[in-house]
Design a protein around this motif. Structure first.
Motif, PDB file in Angstrom:
ATOM      1  N   GLY A  52       0.947  -1.067   0.143  1.00 51.83           N
ATOM      2  CA  GLY A  52      -0.004   0.144  -0.093  1.00 51.83           C
ATOM      3  C   GLY A  52       0.635   1.227  -0.303  1.00 51.83           C
ATOM      4  N   ALA A  53       1.882   1.119   0.742  1.00 50.42           N
ATOM      5  CA  ALA A  53       3.296   2.737   1.098  1.00 50.42           C
ATOM      6  C   ALA A  53       3.390   2.977  -0.423  1.00 50.42           C
ATOM      7  N   PHE A  54       3.780   1.924  -1.022  1.00 51.13           N
ATOM      8  CA  PHE A  54       4.401   1.768  -2.719  1.00 51.13           C
ATOM      9  C   PHE A  54       3.214   2.700  -3.895  1.00 51.13           C
ATOM     10  N   LEU A  55       1.984   2.148  -3.678  1.00 51.19           N
ATOM     11  CA  LEU A  55       0.655   2.541  -4.189  1.00 51.19           C
ATOM     12  C   LEU A  55       0.668   3.845  -4.055  1.00 51.19           C
ATOM     13  N   ALA A  56       0.883   4.581  -2.352  1.00 54.03           N
ATOM     14  CA  ALA A  56       0.632   5.399  -2.248  1.00 54.03           C
ATOM     15  C   ALA A  56       1.857   6.266  -2.965  1.00 54.03           C
ATOM     16  N   LEU A  57       2.906   6.025  -2.555  1.00 56.80           N
ATOM     17  CA  LEU A  57       3.814   7.115  -3.310  1.00 56.80           C
ATOM     18  C   LEU A  57       3.435   7.331  -4.920  1.00 56.80           C
ATOM     19  N   TRP A  58       3.198   5.843  -6.005  1.00 60.55           N
ATOM     20  CA  TRP A  58       2.985   6.127  -7.408  1.00 60.55           C
ATOM     21  C   TRP A  58       1.909   7.829  -7.367  1.00 60.55           C
ATOM     22  N   ARG A  59       1.179   6.952  -6.228  1.00 56.48           N
ATOM     23  CA  ARG A  59      -0.495   8.031  -6.626  1.00 56.48           C
ATOM     24  C   ARG A  59       0.082   9.051  -6.696  1.00 56.48           C
ATOM     25  N   ILE A  60       0.867   9.867  -5.528  1.00 58.92           N
ATOM     26  CA  ILE A  60       1.736  10.892  -5.336  1.00 58.92           C
ATOM     27  C   ILE A  60       2.317  11.377  -6.817  1.00 58.92           C
ATOM     28  N   CYS A  61       3.416  10.567  -6.977  1.00 58.80           N
ATOM     29  CA  CYS A  61       3.735  10.832  -8.741  1.00 58.80           C
ATOM     30  C   CYS A  61       2.958  11.370  -9.334  1.00 58.80           C
ATOM     31  N   ALA A  62       1.754  10.871  -9.689  1.00 56.19           N
ATOM     32  CA  ALA A  62       1.103  10.632 -10.573  1.00 56.19           C
ATOM     33  C   ALA A  62       0.056  12.353 -10.448  1.00 56.19           C
ATOM     34  N   LEU A  63       0.065  12.641  -9.337  1.00 56.35           N
ATOM     35  CA  LEU A  63      -0.187  14.227  -8.595  1.00 56.35           C
ATOM     36  C   LEU A  63       0.296  15.189  -9.388  1.00 56.35           C
ATOM     37  N   VAL A  64       1.506  14.994  -8.882  1.00 53.90           N
ATOM     38  CA  VAL A  64       2.571  16.461  -9.367  1.00 53.90           C
ATOM     39  C   VAL A  64       2.882  16.713 -10.360  1.00 53.90           C
ATOM     40  N   PRO A  65       3.166  17.976 -10.451  1.00 51.46           N
ATOM     41  CA  PRO A  65       3.879  18.864 -12.246  1.00 51.46           C
ATOM     42  C   PRO A  65       4.917  17.779 -12.127  1.00 51.46           C
ATOM     43  N   GLY A  66       4.772  17.298 -13.795  1.00 52.14           N
ATOM     44  CA  GLY A  66       5.634  16.175 -14.106  1.00 52.14           C
ATOM     45  C   GLY A  66       6.021  15.187 -13.925  1.00 52.14           C
ATOM     46  N   ARG A  67       4.743  14.805 -14.245  1.00 48.08           N
ATOM     47  CA  ARG A  67       3.832  13.608 -14.160  1.00 48.08           C
ATOM     48  C   ARG A  67       4.729  12.653 -14.836  1.00 48.08           C
ATOM     49  N   ALA A  68       4.450  13.474 -16.090  1.00 50.23           N
ATOM     50  CA  ALA A  68       4.952  12.441 -17.490  1.00 50.23           C
ATOM     51  C   ALA A  68       6.015  11.237 -17.296  1.00 50.23           C
ATOM     52  N   HIS A  69       7.320  11.971 -16.488  1.00 56.85           N
ATOM     53  CA  HIS A  69       8.428  10.949 -16.413  1.00 56.85           C
ATOM     54  C   HIS A  69       8.180  10.648 -14.661  1.00 56.85           C
ATOM     55  N   ARG A  97       8.965  17.942  -5.314  1.00 53.38           N
ATOM     56  CA  ARG A  97       8.437  18.693  -5.728  1.00 53.38           C
ATOM     57  C   ARG A  97       6.983  18.991  -4.903  1.00 53.38           C
ATOM     58  N   LEU A  98       6.300  18.649  -4.339  1.00 54.22           N
ATOM     59  CA  LEU A  98       4.659  18.580  -3.767  1.00 54.22           C
ATOM     60  C   LEU A  98       5.175  19.308  -2.845  1.00 54.22           C
ATOM     61  N   ILE A  99       6.513  18.842  -1.729  1.00 56.52           N
ATOM     62  CA  ILE A  99       6.617  19.976  -0.758  1.00 56.52           C
ATOM     63  C   ILE A  99       7.463  21.087  -1.212  1.00 56.52           C
ATOM     64  N   ASN A 100       8.064  21.439  -2.063  1.00 58.51           N
ATOM     65  CA  ASN A 100       8.442  22.571  -2.224  1.00 58.51           C
ATOM     66  C   ASN A 100       6.925  23.279  -2.700  1.00 58.51           C
ATOM     67  N   THR A 101       5.989  22.666  -3.226  1.00 52.54           N
ATOM     68  CA  THR A 101       5.074  23.767  -3.655  1.00 52.54           C
ATOM     69  C   THR A 101       3.729  24.000  -2.634  1.00 52.54           C
ATOM     70  N   VAL A 102       4.005  23.591  -1.248  1.00 56.65           N
ATOM     71  CA  VAL A 102       3.776  23.577  -0.552  1.00 56.65           C
ATOM     72  C   VAL A 102       4.163  24.224   0.692  1.00 56.65           C
ATOM     73  N   GLY A 103       5.583  24.828   0.188  1.00 59.00           N
ATOM     74  CA  GLY A 103       6.396  25.233   0.997  1.00 59.00           C
ATOM     75  C   GLY A 103       6.360  26.778   0.118  1.00 59.00           C
ATOM     76  N   ARG A 104       5.592  26.934  -0.605  1.00 53.52           N
ATOM     77  CA  ARG A 104       5.693  28.267  -1.384  1.00 53.52           C
ATOM     78  C   ARG A 104       4.899  28.814  -1.015  1.00 53.52           C
ATOM     79  N   GLN A 105       3.288  28.400  -0.476  1.00 53.26           N
ATOM     80  CA  GLN A 105       2.512  28.638  -0.150  1.00 53.26           C
ATOM     81  C   GLN A 105       3.057  29.925   0.673  1.00 53.26           C
ATOM     82  N   ARG A 106       3.612  29.439   1.717  1.00 50.73           N
ATOM     83  CA  ARG A 106       4.441  29.925   3.484  1.00 50.73           C
ATOM     84  C   ARG A 106       5.145  31.519   2.631  1.00 50.73           C
ATOM     85  N   MET A 107       5.780  31.867   1.835  1.00 51.89           N
ATOM     86  CA  MET A 107       5.871  32.698   1.099  1.00 51.89           C
ATOM     87  C   MET A 107       5.089  33.640   0.492  1.00 51.89           C
ATOM     88  N   LEU A 108       4.120  33.513  -0.803  1.00 54.20           N
ATOM     89  CA  LEU A 108       3.231  33.465  -1.166  1.00 54.20           C
ATOM     90  C   LEU A 108       2.323  34.719  -0.259  1.00 54.20           C
TER      91      LEU A 108
END
Length: 330
Positions: A2-19, A214-225
């Motif tokens: 389940g953990a690996f499936l969770a990682l795959w889902r996260i990877c599929a939902l962030v920008p640049g998921r084509a690779h 990249r997801l952590i970077n994106t969420v963290g950017r909200q602090r700056m904004l």
């Protein structure tokens, strides 16, 4: 699994998921080979064990003990590789969070300094300024030590050194009481920190090669904004804004709202993450409404308090996403 499936889902939902991230490839390989080794140990070896056929054919005359030793050594090697990769990814995720925090702290410092100049809740402003400067100092010391898996690559180390040089210049200006000239100087200097910190964060993200980073970077950017919006609001009130300030504020509002909406739609969340997202939406509604008000005494106080509350939520949210990645990798 389940953990690996969770990682795959996260990877599929962030920008640049084509690779497909290299980390997921390795995790999938570990699962597949691990299952093959397990089936072979139980004596149910079949066509899915092709990877081991060559070894078995070469050592057909050897005892079962010999084969068991080979399988054991292979398993230990695979687990060692996985542990090393997971540890490195977790260290990089933490570094991304801490480096990205410099972006928000730089804007928070300028916000508090301008707030003091405007004499808006001066006690709160002094506390915020002291806290932000302390976090910059401790964060710089932690990052300077490198990763727990080894030193920084030269390019990242140079970028971190650049952040510290900009911070040193900022600290020299902050020793002066806030005046029109010093507020302008602080506003210019924190933007240099922001640019360098953003470049550094992206460089560390590239080292990670994992979608969740990249997801952590994106969420963290909200602090700056949240902090840049408040800083610019105060600069407008002080009549120290640049010609592009209002345009930047409009763009930041759009980006914050868009990112928040995207995060809410992500199916991979924990209860704590969902709660913080709900709280973040509520705080954002109040903050955005305050931004539309004129920068009079009431408006300035609302922005001062609302920006801090929104920052707290976004900071906790970033930490929760980092923790979720740790759970997947750990």
């Amino acid at each position: 699994m389940g953990a690996f499936l969770a990682l795959w889902r996260i990877c599929a939902l962030v920008p640049g998921r084509a690779h497909l991230p290299g980390l997921f490839n390795r995790l999938l390989m570990f699962v597949t080979v691990g299952c093959m080794l397990q089936r072979n140990t139980r004596g149910n070896f079949n066509q899915s064990g092709l990877l081991l056929m060559h070894v078995n054919s070469r050592y057909r005359g050897h005892t079962e003990n010999r084969r068991a030793v080979v399988r054991g050594v292979a398993g230990v090697m695979l687990m060692s590789l996985f542990h090393s990769s997971a540890q490195a990814q977790m260290a990089l995720a933490s570094a991304i969070n801490r480096t990205a925090r410099f972006r928000a702290l730089s804007q928070r410092i300028a916000k508090a300094y301008c707030q003091l100049y405007l004499n808006v809740q001066p006690a709160l402003a002094r506390d915020v300024l002291l806290s932000a400067r302390h976090l910059v100092a401790t964060g710089g010391e932690e990052l300077a030590r490198g990763l727990n898996t080894g030193p920084w690559p030269p390019d990242v180390a140079a970028l971190l050194g650049g952040i510290q040089k900009h911070v040193d210049v900022l600290n020299s200006v902050l020793t002066m009481p806030p005046t029109r000239e010093s507020v302008r100087a602080v506003a210019l200097q924190v933007d240099k920190i922001l640019i360098t910190a953003n470049t550094t964060t992206e460089a560390i993200e590239k080292l990670s090669k994992a979608g969740p980073a990249r997801l952590i970077n994106t969420v963290g950017r909200q602090r700056m904004l949240s902090q840049r919006l408040a800083k610019n609001y105060f600069l407008v009130a002080a009549k120290l804004e640049e010609t592009s300030t209002r345009q930047q504020m409009n763009a930041d509002v759009v980006e914050f709202q868009s990112t928040l909406s995207s995060l809410v739609k992500l199916p991979i969340t924990t209860t704590n993450i969902r709660n913080e997202l709900t709280l973040g939406e509520q705080q954002w509604i109040f903050f955005e409404a305050a931004l539309r008000n004129k920068p009079d005494e009431s408006g300035l106080k609302n922005i001062a308090t609302a920006s801090e509350r929104l920052l707290e939520v976004m900071d906790r949210l970033t930490g929760l996403y980092e923790g979720a990645l740790r759970d997947v990798l750990g």
